[in-house]
Write a protein that holds these residues in place. Structure first.
Motif, mmCIF file in Angstrom:
data_model
loop_
_atom_site.group_PDB
_atom_site.id
_atom_site.type_symbol
_atom_site.label_atom_id
_atom_site.label_comp_id
_atom_site.label_asym_id
_atom_site.label_seq_id
_atom_site.Cartn_x
_atom_site.Cartn_y
_atom_site.Cartn_z
ATOM 1 N N THR A 113 -80.558 -29.008 14.554
ATOM 2 C CA THR A 113 -79.873 -30.050 15.305
ATOM 3 C C THR A 113 -78.777 -30.619 14.402
ATOM 4 N N ASP A 114 -77.935 -31.471 14.955
ATOM 5 C CA ASP A 114 -76.913 -32.115 14.119
ATOM 6 C C ASP A 114 -77.568 -32.893 12.982
ATOM 7 N N GLU A 115 -78.679 -33.560 13.295
ATOM 8 C CA GLU A 115 -79.397 -34.322 12.268
ATOM 9 C C GLU A 115 -79.975 -33.390 11.203
ATOM 10 N N GLY A 116 -80.509 -32.231 11.623
ATOM 11 C CA GLY A 116 -81.052 -31.264 10.677
ATOM 12 C C GLY A 116 -79.973 -30.699 9.767
ATOM 13 N N ARG A 117 -78.825 -30.410 10.353
ATOM 14 C CA ARG A 117 -77.700 -29.894 9.547
ATOM 15 C C ARG A 117 -77.229 -30.951 8.555
ATOM 16 N N LYS A 118 -77.159 -32.187 9.000
ATOM 17 C CA LYS A 118 -76.732 -33.267 8.103
ATOM 18 C C LYS A 118 -77.717 -33.415 6.938
ATOM 19 N N LEU A 119 -79.015 -33.356 7.232
ATOM 20 C CA LEU A 119 -80.025 -33.515 6.190
ATOM 21 C C LEU A 119 -79.957 -32.379 5.172
ATOM 22 N N ILE A 120 -79.882 -31.137 5.629
ATOM 23 C CA ILE A 120 -79.847 -30.023 4.682
ATOM 24 C C ILE A 120 -78.545 -30.048 3.890
ATOM 25 N N ASP A 121 -77.463 -30.476 4.499
ATOM 26 C CA ASP A 121 -76.197 -30.566 3.774
ATOM 27 C C ASP A 121 -76.226 -31.668 2.710
ATOM 28 N N GLN A 122 -77.073 -32.661 2.883
ATOM 29 C CA GLN A 122 -77.254 -33.694 1.855
ATOM 30 C C GLN A 122 -78.224 -33.231 0.768
ATOM 31 N N ALA A 123 -79.283 -32.533 1.169
ATOM 32 C CA ALA A 123 -80.324 -32.125 0.226
ATOM 33 C C ALA A 123 -79.909 -30.932 -0.635
ATOM 34 N N LEU A 124 -79.131 -30.027 -0.076
ATOM 35 C CA LEU A 124 -78.796 -28.792 -0.782
ATOM 36 C C LEU A 124 -78.087 -29.024 -2.119
ATOM 37 N N PRO A 125 -77.056 -29.874 -2.199
ATOM 38 C CA PRO A 125 -76.425 -30.090 -3.513
ATOM 39 C C PRO A 125 -77.389 -30.683 -4.540
ATOM 40 N N ASP A 126 -78.282 -31.567 -4.116
ATOM 41 C CA ASP A 126 -79.269 -32.130 -5.038
ATOM 42 C C ASP A 126 -80.235 -31.055 -5.523
ATOM 43 N N HIS A 127 -80.610 -30.149 -4.633
ATOM 44 C CA HIS A 127 -81.489 -29.035 -4.990
ATOM 45 C C HIS A 127 -80.814 -28.131 -6.028
ATOM 46 N N VAL A 128 -79.564 -27.763 -5.774
ATOM 47 C CA VAL A 128 -78.839 -26.897 -6.708
ATOM 48 C C VAL A 128 -78.648 -27.598 -8.052
ATOM 49 N N ASN A 129 -78.365 -28.894 -8.020
ATOM 50 C CA ASN A 129 -78.230 -29.653 -9.276
ATOM 51 C C ASN A 129 -79.541 -29.673 -10.054
ATOM 52 N N ALA A 130 -80.665 -29.814 -9.358
ATOM 53 C CA ALA A 130 -81.968 -29.781 -10.030
ATOM 54 C C ALA A 130 -82.194 -28.416 -10.669
ATOM 55 N N GLU A 131 -81.853 -27.354 -9.953
ATOM 56 C CA GLU A 131 -81.998 -26.014 -10.519
ATOM 57 C C GLU A 131 -81.084 -25.830 -11.735
#
Length: 161
Positions: A113-131
């Motif tokens: 959903t739009d909300e799901g896309r917004k959430l993953i687009d916020q979480a993904l950079p933080d995930h990559v930064n953690a890695e």
């Protein structure tokens, strides 16, 4: 430089000098590394009110687009039994939607959903930064070598596309 696994290997060498415990050097480190990495990534996911499986489903849909549950299972890192349960939870949160498959009335497609896309687009950079932080102790060449070695091991164990 020594780590906990070196200590364990020395103990085994003293206790069982005739036993080749060298595989423990790899698997002991993989096990300890998995535990450390998973803890750090879980903290990052929790900042976005996600768990690893939910993140994986959202990320798989983000990179793959509309998928059937079977395609989602093959493209993600979760088991078939977990797909339905995970989709139920994500759908209840308004992050994914299941729609009937027009060509097969029994099947469904799953979309963000739009909300799901917004959430993953916020979480993904933080995930990559953690890695990135987790790999900071390695040079780019060491990262590439490690990735290649792990790929070779996975393929040798049948984990191919």
């Amino acid at each position: 430089m020594a780590d906990h696994v070196d200590h364990v290997l020395r103990q085994w060498a003293a206790a069982c000098p005739d036993l080749d415990v060298s595989p423990m050097a790899v698997f002991g480190r993989l096990s300890r590394l998995t535990r450390l990495v998973n803890g750090e990534l879980r903290r990052t996911f929790a900042e976005h009110d996600l768990d690893p499986s939910s993140f994986d489903v959202l990320a798989t849909l983000r990179r793959g687009g509309r998928l059937t549950p079977a395609e989602l299972m093959r493209s993600s890192m979760i088991t078939s039994g977990a797909v339905t349960q995970r989709l139920d939870r994500l759908e209840a949160r308004g992050l994914v939607v299941r729609t009937p498959n027009e060509s097969d009335g029994r099947g469904v497609h799953v979309d963000l959903t739009d909300e799901g896309r917004k959430l993953i687009d916020q979480a993904l950079p933080d995930h990559v930064n953690a890695e990135q932080r987790l790999l900071a102790g390695l040079t780019p060449d060491q990262r590439e070598s490690l990735a290649d070695i792990l790929r070779r091991l996975l393929v040798s164990l049948g984990d191919e596309v």
